[in-house]
Design a protein around this motif. Structure first.
Motif, short mmCIF file in Angstrom:
data_model
loop_
_atom_site.label_atom_id
_atom_site.label_comp_id
_atom_site.label_asym_id
_atom_site.label_seq_id
_atom_site.Cartn_x
_atom_site.Cartn_y
_atom_site.Cartn_z
N PRO A 1 2.26 5.24 1.15
CA PRO A 1 2.20 5.42 2.44
C PRO A 1 0.89 7.31 2.44
O PRO A 1 0.40 6.84 2.17
CB PRO A 1 3.63 6.55 2.74
N ARG A 2 1.05 6.48 4.51
CA ARG A 2 0.52 7.86 4.95
C ARG A 2 -1.05 7.91 4.60
O ARG A 2 -1.73 8.77 4.08
CB ARG A 2 0.58 9.45 3.88
N ASN A 3 -1.59 6.23 4.79
CA ASN A 3 -2.70 5.90 4.29
C ASN A 3 -3.62 6.50 3.53
O ASN A 3 -4.98 6.82 3.41
CB ASN A 3 -3.48 6.16 5.37
N ILE A 4 -2.69 6.87 2.02
CA ILE A 4 -3.33 7.00 0.51
C ILE A 4 -4.57 5.87 0.11
O ILE A 4 -3.83 5.06 0.78
CB ILE A 4 -2.71 7.85 -0.03
N PRO A 5 -6.10 5.98 0.47
CA PRO A 5 -6.64 4.94 -0.45
C PRO A 5 -6.21 4.58 -1.60
O PRO A 5 -5.35 5.66 -2.56
CB PRO A 5 -7.91 5.41 -0.78
N TYR A 6 -6.02 3.34 -1.78
CA TYR A 6 -5.91 2.96 -3.90
C TYR A 6 -6.85 1.40 -4.18
O TYR A 6 -7.95 1.06 -3.06
CB TYR A 6 -3.84 1.66 -3.77
N PRO B 1 1.22 -1.08 0.27
CA PRO B 1 0.08 0.48 -0.61
C PRO B 1 0.58 1.58 -0.22
O PRO B 1 1.83 0.90 0.31
CB PRO B 1 -0.35 -0.18 1.43
#
Length: 260
Positions: free
Chosen positions: A247-252, A245
């Motif tokens: 970084p920084r909890n970015i949605p994908y 995934p």
């Protein structure tokens, strides 16, 4: 029975677009060709379809394609180009019937309508091709090539779908639909070779993957074997990590087939 490309070389003037690329595609498989822009993906497909001059050898179901007449090639494989433009106001059903006329199901007039239904355009038969959106036009052209090789296996020989970026103009749902059509064609014994840009769809649907870069084949094998950090970073010239995934909890968002 297979589609074999051996030591394919293509030059444009002094530039070598392909430098001795080889691959073997088997019936029953979806074989994807991936790589960065300018790597030679569409050029390789052009050689395989005999639509441009090349050095080397391409064999389709055991026969050198240079020895086959155009009608013999058309009976064994159908080609979906990146883009198709029509100068005349053909209706959608007329476009699909072009595939029927060049293929092996000419005695089955119901096939064009079935092909349109297969790509989700059952109600579009009487529309003019020019009024369609880019994605709709792309699916009509897919219906045309499906009509050309409607039976994945005929007279004991596999038929082939050769697709150049078949999902480039489509939203996620229709991307999955088109790739499932390709998967189903292979599941019934036909062969599929597809030039792809979307690596996630490639990993989801392909049985074999050829990774091209600078006119050469860096790797050929299953998605698990070739879609690796090292191979992809080398091919695309940037740092890539597989199955990690951001970084920084970015949605994908990853596409998943409806049947999965």
């Amino acid at each position: 029975m297979s589609l074999v490309a051996e030591n394919i070389r293509v030059s444009y003037g002094r530039r070598d677009a392909l430098r001795g690329v080889s691959l073997t595609a088997q019936p029953g498989d979806v074989t994807a060709i991936v790589g960065p822009n300018g790597s030679g993906k569409s050029t390789l497909l052009g050689a395989i379809t005999a639509s441009l001059p090349y050095r080397g050898r391409v064999c389709l179901n055991g026969e050198d394609i240079q020895t086959l007449k155009p009608w013999q090639l058309a009976a064994q494989r159908a080609v979906l180009p990146q883009a198709s433009r029509l100068a005349f106001p053909f209706s959608v059903i007329e476009v699909v019937r072009l595939g029927l006329q060049t293929g092996t199901a000419g005695d089955r007039p119901e096939v064009p309508m079935q092909a349109l239904a297969r790509v989700g355009l059952a109600g579009y038969a009487d529309r003019t091709f020019q009024e369609l959106s880019g994605g709709e036009a792309q699916r009509v052209m897919l219906a045309r090539v499906l009509a050309q090789v409607w039976a994945p296996v005929e007279d004991g020989q596999p038929r082939w779908l050769l697709l150049d970026e078949p999902v480039s103009s489509l939203d996620i749902a229709h991307q999955l639909q088109v790739m499932e059509i390709a998967r189903d064609f292979a599941r019934q014994g036909g062969g599929v070779i597809a030039v792809m840009h979307d690596l996630n769809l490639t990993a989801l649907f392909a049985d074999q993957v050829a990774v091209l870069a600078d006119g050469a084949c860096l790797a050929f094998g299953t998605p698990q074997e070739v879609l690796t950090d090292g191979t992809l970073s080398h091919a695309y010239g940037c740092a890539l990590r597989v199955s990690a995934p951001p970084p920084r909890n970015i949605p994908y968002i990853l596409p998943h087939a409806a049947s999965a």
